[in-house]
Scaffold this motif. Structure first.
Motif, PDB file in Angstrom:
ATOM      1  N   SER A  33     -15.671  11.304   5.154  1.00 34.39           N
ATOM      2  CA  SER A  33     -15.697   9.869   5.662  1.00 34.39           C
ATOM      3  C   SER A  33     -14.319   9.448   5.655  1.00 34.39           C
ATOM      4  O   SER A  33     -13.462  10.089   5.192  1.00 34.39           O
ATOM      5  CB  SER A  33     -16.125   8.954   4.695  1.00 34.39           C
ATOM      6  OG  SER A  33     -15.695   8.843   3.207  1.00 34.39           O
ATOM      7  N   LEU A  34     -13.925   8.321   6.510  1.00 40.43           N
ATOM      8  CA  LEU A  34     -12.550   7.929   6.723  1.00 40.43           C
ATOM      9  C   LEU A  34     -12.155   7.302   5.275  1.00 40.43           C
ATOM     10  O   LEU A  34     -10.903   7.475   4.933  1.00 40.43           O
ATOM     11  CB  LEU A  34     -12.611   6.769   7.886  1.00 40.43           C
ATOM     12  CG  LEU A  34     -11.307   6.209   8.014  1.00 40.43           C
ATOM     13  CD1 LEU A  34     -10.169   7.140   8.589  1.00 40.43           C
ATOM     14  CD2 LEU A  34     -11.686   5.156   9.094  1.00 40.43           C
ATOM     15  N   LEU A  35     -12.990   6.715   4.753  1.00 39.44           N
ATOM     16  CA  LEU A  35     -12.600   6.231   3.539  1.00 39.44           C
ATOM     17  C   LEU A  35     -11.936   7.078   2.619  1.00 39.44           C
ATOM     18  O   LEU A  35     -10.942   6.780   1.866  1.00 39.44           O
ATOM     19  CB  LEU A  35     -13.806   5.741   2.574  1.00 39.44           C
ATOM     20  CG  LEU A  35     -13.696   4.617   1.596  1.00 39.44           C
ATOM     21  CD1 LEU A  35     -12.983   3.417   1.953  1.00 39.44           C
ATOM     22  CD2 LEU A  35     -14.953   4.485   0.748  1.00 39.44           C
ATOM     23  N   SER A  36     -12.363   8.335   2.400  1.00 39.94           N
ATOM     24  CA  SER A  36     -11.988   9.465   1.704  1.00 39.94           C
ATOM     25  C   SER A  36     -10.377   9.613   1.741  1.00 39.94           C
ATOM     26  O   SER A  36      -9.569  10.336   0.995  1.00 39.94           O
ATOM     27  CB  SER A  36     -12.754  10.480   1.506  1.00 39.94           C
ATOM     28  OG  SER A  36     -12.643  11.307   2.693  1.00 39.94           O
ATOM     29  N   LYS A  37     -10.082   9.237   3.014  1.00 40.36           N
ATOM     30  CA  LYS A  37      -8.713   9.812   3.514  1.00 40.36           C
ATOM     31  C   LYS A  37      -7.819   8.607   3.469  1.00 40.36           C
ATOM     32  O   LYS A  37      -6.607   8.755   3.623  1.00 40.36           O
ATOM     33  CB  LYS A  37      -8.716   9.951   5.141  1.00 40.36           C
ATOM     34  CG  LYS A  37      -9.503  11.187   5.511  1.00 40.36           C
ATOM     35  CD  LYS A  37      -9.738  11.350   6.923  1.00 40.36           C
ATOM     36  CE  LYS A  37     -10.419  12.474   7.340  1.00 40.36           C
ATOM     37  NZ  LYS A  37     -10.818  12.776   8.849  1.00 40.36           N
ATOM     38  N   LEU A  38      -8.352   7.533   3.002  1.00 36.56           N
ATOM     39  CA  LEU A  38      -7.444   6.201   2.767  1.00 36.56           C
ATOM     40  C   LEU A  38      -6.869   5.988   1.478  1.00 36.56           C
ATOM     41  O   LEU A  38      -7.734   6.290   0.393  1.00 36.56           O
ATOM     42  CB  LEU A  38      -8.121   5.161   3.340  1.00 36.56           C
ATOM     43  CG  LEU A  38      -8.534   5.309   4.906  1.00 36.56           C
ATOM     44  CD1 LEU A  38      -9.479   3.907   5.258  1.00 36.56           C
ATOM     45  CD2 LEU A  38      -7.296   5.277   5.940  1.00 36.56           C
ATOM     46  N   ARG A  39      -5.906   5.183   1.392  1.00 38.23           N
ATOM     47  CA  ARG A  39      -5.366   4.796  -0.171  1.00 38.23           C
ATOM     48  C   ARG A  39      -5.285   3.301   0.231  1.00 38.23           C
ATOM     49  O   ARG A  39      -5.130   2.647  -0.972  1.00 38.23           O
ATOM     50  CB  ARG A  39      -4.182   5.620  -0.531  1.00 38.23           C
ATOM     51  CG  ARG A  39      -4.235   6.950  -0.761  1.00 38.23           C
ATOM     52  CD  ARG A  39      -2.830   7.695  -0.855  1.00 38.23           C
ATOM     53  NE  ARG A  39      -2.239   7.122  -2.139  1.00 38.23           N
ATOM     54  CZ  ARG A  39      -0.757   7.149  -2.258  1.00 38.23           C
ATOM     55  NH1 ARG A  39      -0.026   7.794  -1.461  1.00 38.23           N
ATOM     56  NH2 ARG A  39      -0.251   6.485  -3.486  1.00 38.23           N
ATOM     57  N   LEU A  40      -5.051   2.652   1.404  1.00 39.00           N
ATOM     58  CA  LEU A  40      -4.680   1.352   1.437  1.00 39.00           C
ATOM     59  C   LEU A  40      -5.521   0.957   2.637  1.00 39.00           C
ATOM     60  O   LEU A  40      -5.569   1.558   3.656  1.00 39.00           O
ATOM     61  CB  LEU A  40      -3.025   1.153   1.748  1.00 39.00           C
ATOM     62  CG  LEU A  40      -2.582  -0.193   2.181  1.00 39.00           C
ATOM     63  CD1 LEU A  40      -2.929  -1.185   1.128  1.00 39.00           C
ATOM     64  CD2 LEU A  40      -1.063  -0.190   2.773  1.00 39.00           C
ATOM     65  N   THR A  55      -6.087   0.351  -2.721  1.00 37.07           N
ATOM     66  CA  THR A  55      -5.099  -0.563  -2.714  1.00 37.07           C
ATOM     67  C   THR A  55      -5.549  -1.672  -1.611  1.00 37.07           C
ATOM     68  O   THR A  55      -5.889  -1.109  -0.409  1.00 37.07           O
ATOM     69  CB  THR A  55      -3.804  -0.115  -2.746  1.00 37.07           C
ATOM     70  OG1 THR A  55      -3.560   0.515  -3.554  1.00 37.07           O
ATOM     71  CG2 THR A  55      -2.788  -1.483  -2.802  1.00 37.07           C
ATOM     72  N   VAL A  56      -5.487  -2.753  -1.929  1.00 35.03           N
ATOM     73  CA  VAL A  56      -5.966  -3.925  -0.828  1.00 35.03           C
ATOM     74  C   VAL A  56      -4.914  -4.867  -0.714  1.00 35.03           C
ATOM     75  O   VAL A  56      -4.392  -5.435  -1.687  1.00 35.03           O
ATOM     76  CB  VAL A  56      -7.340  -4.623  -1.330  1.00 35.03           C
ATOM     77  CG1 VAL A  56      -7.673  -5.635  -0.244  1.00 35.03           C
ATOM     78  CG2 VAL A  56      -8.401  -3.809  -1.568  1.00 35.03           C
ATOM     79  N   GLY A  57      -4.304  -4.983   0.719  1.00 35.75           N
ATOM     80  CA  GLY A  57      -3.299  -5.915   0.937  1.00 35.75           C
ATOM     81  C   GLY A  57      -3.607  -6.902   2.028  1.00 35.75           C
ATOM     82  O   GLY A  57      -4.661  -6.685   2.819  1.00 35.75           O
ATOM     83  N   ILE A  58      -3.046  -8.100   1.805  1.00 36.05           N
ATOM     84  CA  ILE A  58      -3.190  -9.318   3.180  1.00 36.05           C
ATOM     85  C   ILE A  58      -2.246  -9.220   3.881  1.00 36.05           C
ATOM     86  O   ILE A  58      -0.951  -9.177   3.275  1.00 36.05           O
ATOM     87  CB  ILE A  58      -3.466 -10.481   2.424  1.00 36.05           C
ATOM     88  CG1 ILE A  58      -4.722 -10.543   1.284  1.00 36.05           C
ATOM     89  CG2 ILE A  58      -3.682 -11.629   3.317  1.00 36.05           C
ATOM     90  CD1 ILE A  58      -6.095 -10.267   1.983  1.00 36.05           C
ATOM     91  N   ALA A 112       4.026  -3.999   4.215  1.00 36.59           N
ATOM     92  CA  ALA A 112       2.620  -3.686   3.623  1.00 36.59           C
ATOM     93  C   ALA A 112       2.581  -2.297   3.127  1.00 36.59           C
ATOM     94  O   ALA A 112       2.290  -2.100   1.840  1.00 36.59           O
ATOM     95  CB  ALA A 112       1.594  -3.943   4.494  1.00 36.59           C
ATOM     96  N   LEU A 113       3.042  -1.371   3.658  1.00 32.02           N
ATOM     97  CA  LEU A 113       3.096   0.149   3.234  1.00 32.02           C
ATOM     98  C   LEU A 113       3.991   0.291   2.065  1.00 32.02           C
ATOM     99  O   LEU A 113       3.742   0.913   0.968  1.00 32.02           O
ATOM    100  CB  LEU A 113       3.465   0.967   4.414  1.00 32.02           C
ATOM    101  CG  LEU A 113       2.553   1.008   5.400  1.00 32.02           C
ATOM    102  CD1 LEU A 113       3.014   2.058   6.670  1.00 32.02           C
ATOM    103  CD2 LEU A 113       1.242   1.564   5.162  1.00 32.02           C
ATOM    104  N   GLU A 114       5.535  -0.264   2.181  1.00 29.99           N
ATOM    105  CA  GLU A 114       6.284  -0.320   1.094  1.00 29.99           C
ATOM    106  C   GLU A 114       5.758  -0.969  -0.109  1.00 29.99           C
ATOM    107  O   GLU A 114       5.794  -0.558  -1.204  1.00 29.99           O
ATOM    108  CB  GLU A 114       7.478  -1.142   1.507  1.00 29.99           C
ATOM    109  CG  GLU A 114       8.417  -0.183   2.648  1.00 29.99           C
ATOM    110  CD  GLU A 114       9.456  -0.961   3.066  1.00 29.99           C
ATOM    111  OE1 GLU A 114       9.839  -1.950   2.839  1.00 29.99           O
ATOM    112  OE2 GLU A 114      10.181  -0.449   4.051  1.00 29.99           O
ATOM    113  N   MET A 115       5.119  -2.249   0.169  1.00 28.89           N
ATOM    114  CA  MET A 115       4.564  -3.071  -1.098  1.00 28.89           C
ATOM    115  C   MET A 115       3.411  -2.269  -1.879  1.00 28.89           C
ATOM    116  O   MET A 115       3.387  -2.717  -2.922  1.00 28.89           O
ATOM    117  CB  MET A 115       4.156  -4.305  -0.540  1.00 28.89           C
ATOM    118  CG  MET A 115       5.437  -5.400  -0.255  1.00 28.89           C
ATOM    119  SD  MET A 115       4.730  -6.981   0.267  1.00 28.89           S
ATOM    120  CE  MET A 115       4.378  -7.643  -1.353  1.00 28.89           C
TER     121      MET A 115
END
Length: 261
Positions: free
Chosen positions: A2-9, A132-135, A181-184
């Motif tokens: 799944s795409l989810l398994s490739k994501l960290r953020l 990790t979840v960002g706004i 966002a990527l840095e934070m």
């Protein structure tokens, strides 16, 4: 896989993605004017006046006056006053200040907004998956400190960090806001990140331009959605569909294979 398994953020826009405006702009300007003993302004004129005034203020003092070190309340005072002037309404200073304080207070609260019912469950589901979840939002500090928490969308439990244009001095569609966002998030690689929003120009294109995955929501069945798909964007109706899309088995096919879901 799944795409989810490739994501960290995963980062998300706010208005149109997590929250929606409730009622019309004129409702709040009307209540404010009446509270100061003045008649209700014409809704259409008020809406057009605000659009013009906001556009001019955003051009002259971008990011809610960040570079000019303008206090947030002063930025909005100028914007609201010019909105009334452009709509054909002028008040003495004392009257205007009463009206302005009512408007500023209203839009710094949960009153003009509603939360989409799938917002909190989706954010908590992401956290449950270890992401990790960002706004990422073109908004000022009150979204972070007041409005999102008022709807149970709290930093820590629903999201980890926020990149708000009025706080960082960069706004969408500048791709720099996504780099921040990527840095934070801990210098996460863009290919390990997905941004979800409701604007091709402000959300999808700039996020993809730095290598992030992108997803657009068409909650209101807009006529723009067809052109979004034609441009190659993945477009889904809501966050329930987004959760299903993220979880499904892509069989190692590229993300582009899901463009017309």
């Amino acid at each position: 896989m799944s795409l989810l398994s490739k994501l960290r953020l995963i980062t998300l826009d706010v208005t149109g993605t997590l929250l929606a405006y409730k009622g019309q702009l004129g409702d709040y300007y009307c209540m404010a004017a009446k509270s100061a003993g003045k008649p209700c302004p014409d809704y259409k004129r008020m809406h057009e006046g605000f659009k013009l005034a906001y556009t001019e203020m955003a051009k002259q003092y971008p990011c809610f006056g960040f570079a000019a070190k303008m206090p947030n309340i002063d930025w909005w005072r100028m914007c609201v006053k010019d909105s009334f002037v452009k709509a054909g309404y002028e008040y003495d200073e004392e009257t205007f200040e009463k009206i302005f304080k009512r408007i500023y207070s209203a839009f710094g609260s949960s009153a003009p907004y509603s939360v989409f019912p799938d917002a909190q469950p989706f954010l908590r589901w992401l956290h449950g998956k270890g992401l990790t979840v960002g706004i990422v939002s073109n908004a000022e500090y009150r979204y972070k400190d007041v409005i999102l928490p008022a709807f149970g969308l709290n930093q820590g439990s629903e999201w980890d960090f926020g990149v708000f244009s009025g706080v960082v001095g960069v706004e969408k569609p500048d791709p720099s806001i996504y780099r921040i966002a990527l840095e934070m998030a801990g210098n996460i690689a863009p290919e390990e990140a997905l941004h979800i929003g409701d604007s091709l120009r402000k959300d999808y294109i700039p996020a993809q331009s730095i290598g992030m995955h992108g997803l657009l929501l068409d909650r209101f069945r807009t006529t723009d959605a067809k052109s979004w798909r034609q441009s190659g964007a993945t477009v889904l109706p809501d966050l329930v569909a987004a959760q299903e899309w993220l979880s499904k088995n892509l069989k190692d096919e590229p993300v582009a294979a899901e463009q017309n879901v």
